[in-house]
Design an enzyme around this catalytic site. Structure first.
Site, mmCIF file in Angstrom:
data_model
loop_
_atom_site.group_PDB
_atom_site.id
_atom_site.type_symbol
_atom_site.label_atom_id
_atom_site.label_comp_id
_atom_site.label_asym_id
_atom_site.label_seq_id
_atom_site.Cartn_x
_atom_site.Cartn_y
_atom_site.Cartn_z
ATOM 1 N N ASP A 74 0.706 -1.287 -0.214
ATOM 2 C CA ASP A 74 -0.076 0.033 -0.115
ATOM 3 C C ASP A 74 0.971 1.216 -0.029
ATOM 4 O O ASP A 74 0.415 2.397 -0.833
ATOM 5 C CB ASP A 74 -1.075 -0.027 1.247
ATOM 6 C CG ASP A 74 -0.290 0.177 2.507
ATOM 7 O OD1 ASP A 74 0.496 -0.761 2.699
ATOM 8 O OD2 ASP A 74 -0.426 1.037 3.072
ATOM 9 N N ASP A 77 5.345 0.244 3.512
ATOM 10 C CA ASP A 77 5.734 -0.891 4.123
ATOM 11 C C ASP A 77 5.500 -2.167 3.304
ATOM 12 O O ASP A 77 5.675 -2.186 1.888
ATOM 13 C CB ASP A 77 4.596 -1.020 5.405
ATOM 14 C CG ASP A 77 3.102 -0.787 4.833
ATOM 15 O OD1 ASP A 77 3.046 -1.027 3.719
ATOM 16 O OD2 ASP A 77 2.261 -0.571 5.648
ATOM 17 N N TYR A 226 -5.915 0.876 8.417
ATOM 18 C CA TYR A 226 -7.104 1.303 7.611
ATOM 19 C C TYR A 226 -8.399 0.874 7.990
ATOM 20 O O TYR A 226 -9.300 0.054 7.430
ATOM 21 C CB TYR A 226 -6.927 0.604 6.281
ATOM 22 C CG TYR A 226 -5.486 1.237 5.558
ATOM 23 C CD1 TYR A 226 -5.666 2.308 4.783
ATOM 24 C CD2 TYR A 226 -4.417 0.341 5.383
ATOM 25 C CE1 TYR A 226 -4.578 2.751 4.287
ATOM 26 C CE2 TYR A 226 -3.303 0.961 4.707
ATOM 27 C CZ TYR A 226 -3.366 2.284 4.308
ATOM 28 O OH TYR A 226 -2.017 2.614 3.522
ATOM 29 N N GLU A 462 5.754 9.587 3.583
ATOM 30 C CA GLU A 462 5.405 8.341 2.759
ATOM 31 C C GLU A 462 4.580 8.351 1.814
ATOM 32 O O GLU A 462 3.431 9.034 1.779
ATOM 33 C CB GLU A 462 4.681 7.645 3.992
ATOM 34 C CG GLU A 462 4.532 6.016 3.555
ATOM 35 C CD GLU A 462 4.181 5.147 4.751
ATOM 36 O OE1 GLU A 462 4.166 4.022 4.652
ATOM 37 O OE2 GLU A 462 3.473 5.822 5.892
#
Length: 484
Positions: A74, A77, A226, A462
């Site tokens: 995603d 990571d 999430y 990120e």
């Protein structure tokens, strides 16, 4: 009155700064699509261009005796979270459906990115009857490590929803992704398109029949990463809207009506789909002149009035430099998603010579496009610190992004596994990332238009698939020579 409001909009300090700016949108479009190759999980193909990545996650699904290889990590990571991955796939598909004819040679790359997502989502939906797999990898353990995806030695736990552990939100988003993609491949690969649509219908039926939030079923495996904070009603509306567009079956229209009126948000994201559903359904009111969808057109316009600066009902902050500012964590995810809706609704308005009112002000399509172009240009470097927030684009861009594979030596250069803790020396160093994740859009600047470019500042540094996916449509629009 129309021209008056348009001039008021343009005279706002938020909008005057970059009206004439014209970054190379076509280059940005190409790079925004290339980024997805850096996020791939599974066995990489021979034509893989991001050569510092290698195959990874090749045993994904084995703990449940199924094949769940493929898909995308995603963000920075090594986890596959299907909720945002499905939204990413839906937005890539919507971008391609609306702007594919303007993409030129990039249309092929957009389709490849979509297919990499849908091949995986099909496995998740079809591997075990009565079950939908919704993620691979233990996020709580993974986030304690700093290692390359090729070296993963953390548990590749498999997560699923079922009739006894429902997940209407993730199921309906998966259905939306498969239905939207089925239209992308309708002419390019009819057999694949039919498989996508048949699976979308089944997954949507599962979402409707067994209602519940996947966060409740999976708790700490998906939260706080999430969580479905907005509940699942927005996904049911969104999934049904996509299946209605793909099938024209009145069953989905009736389902949408049965859900009643949704919230009136001023945000659009992987979690909250209401605004996206309203714009998608308003297409039927505007382009098909179907009065049954008038209420969704009104809701879409209420949303636009909350976004536009100087609108009497605006609830959107803008930074001094002109960037839409919604939330401190990964703000650009909201900017790119909302910019997609602004651009797309303006496209529908232009096609039908439509205007609407925000209070006593008449809004013309170019009012939306001015804000949209401002956001695109800001992200591409037209901002107070002249920083492009797309890696590898422009003279100055983020060099220390919060991304494991980008920040560590590539497998080709260092084949010895680094292990869970082996990469923290790189994580804490001030060195630039050795591998440039071309096209990645990071979380973005802070409320003061500042960007410290620190690897541990994940809220700003990120990248994520869903930030890029929503940006593809506006880039294709402006790359085709359209402007406000």
């Amino acid at each position: 009155m129309t021209s008056l409001f348009f001039l008021v909009l343009l005279s706002s300090p938020i909008l005057t700064r970059n009206v004439e700016a014209n970054p190379n949108y076509r280059e940005a479009l190409s790079k925004s699509l290339l980024f997805f190759q850096g996020q791939r999980s599974g066995r990489l193909p021979r034509d893989q261009q991001v050569s510092w990545r290698a195959s990874s996650g090749l045993s994904d699904g084995s703990t449940a005796h199924v094949d769940l290889t493929g898909g995308y990590y995603d963000a920075g990571d090594n986890i596959k979270f299907n909720f945002p991955m499905a939204f990413t796939t839906t937005m890539l598909s919507w971008s391609t459906l609306e702007y594919g004819k303007r993409m030129g040679p990039e249309l092929k790359n957009a389709r490849e990115n979509i297919r990499w997502g849908t091949d995986y989502l099909l496995k998740c939906a079809r591997a075990t009857p009565g079950k939908l797999y919704v993620g691979v990898g233990d996020p709580n353990v993974d986030h304690k490590c700093w290692e390359r995806p090729e070296d993963m030695d953390t548990p590749r736990t498999v997560y699923s929803v079922s009739s006894s552990n429902p997940g209407s939100d993730v199921a309906a988003e998966t259905a939306a992704a498969l239905a939207a993609a089925s239209m992308v491949f309708r002419k390019a690969d009819p057999k694949y398109s039919r498989l996508l649509l048949a699976t979308a219908k089944n997954v949507m039926q599962f979402a409707i029949q067994y209602r519940g939030a996947y966060s409740d079923s999976l708790s700490s495996s998906v939260c706080p990463f999430y969580c479905s904070y907005s509940g699942y009603k927005d996904e049911l509306m969104w999934g049904a809207a996509w299946l209605l567009r793909a099938t024209n079956n009145p069953y989905y229209e009736n389902l949408i009506k049965s859900l009643g009126s949704g919230d009136q948000p001023d945000i659009f994201s992987w979690d909250n789909k209401y605004a996206g559903a309203y714009v998608l359904l308003s297409r039927r009111a505007l382009l098909n002149k179907d009065s049954n969808f008038e209420q969704y057109k009104q809701s879409a316009e209420n949303f636009m009035c909350k976004i536009l600066p100087n609108s009497p009902s605006s609830s959107t902050q803008y930074t001094q430099g002109g960037l839409m500012y919604k939330l401190p964590q990964s703000n650009l995810q909201y900017v790119t998603a909302i910019t997609f809706l602004l651009t797309t609704y303006a496209k529908y308005m232009k096609a039908t010579r439509h205007t609407f009112d925000c209070g006593s002000s008449v809004i013309v399509p170019n009012a939306l496009l001015s804000v949209s172009k401002q956001q695109v240009d800001y992200i591409l470097g037209e901002n107070p610190i002249k920083m492009s927030y797309m890696v590898g684009f422009g003279q100055s861009f983020p060099k220390r992004i919060h991304h494991r594979a980008s920040s560590l030596p590539s497998h080709a250069l260092l084949s010895k596994p680094l292990g869970c803790n082996g990469g923290f020396q790189s994580f804490y160093s001030q060195n630039h990332n050795p591998n440039v994740l071309t096209g990645a859009i990071v979380g973005g600047p802070n409320q003061s238009d500042g960007y410290p470019d620190q690897r541990d500042d994940y809220s700003h540094s990120e990248p994520a698939t869903y930030i890029n996916a929503a940006f593809v449509g506006p880039l294709a629009y402006f790359a085709s020579g359209r402007s406000a």
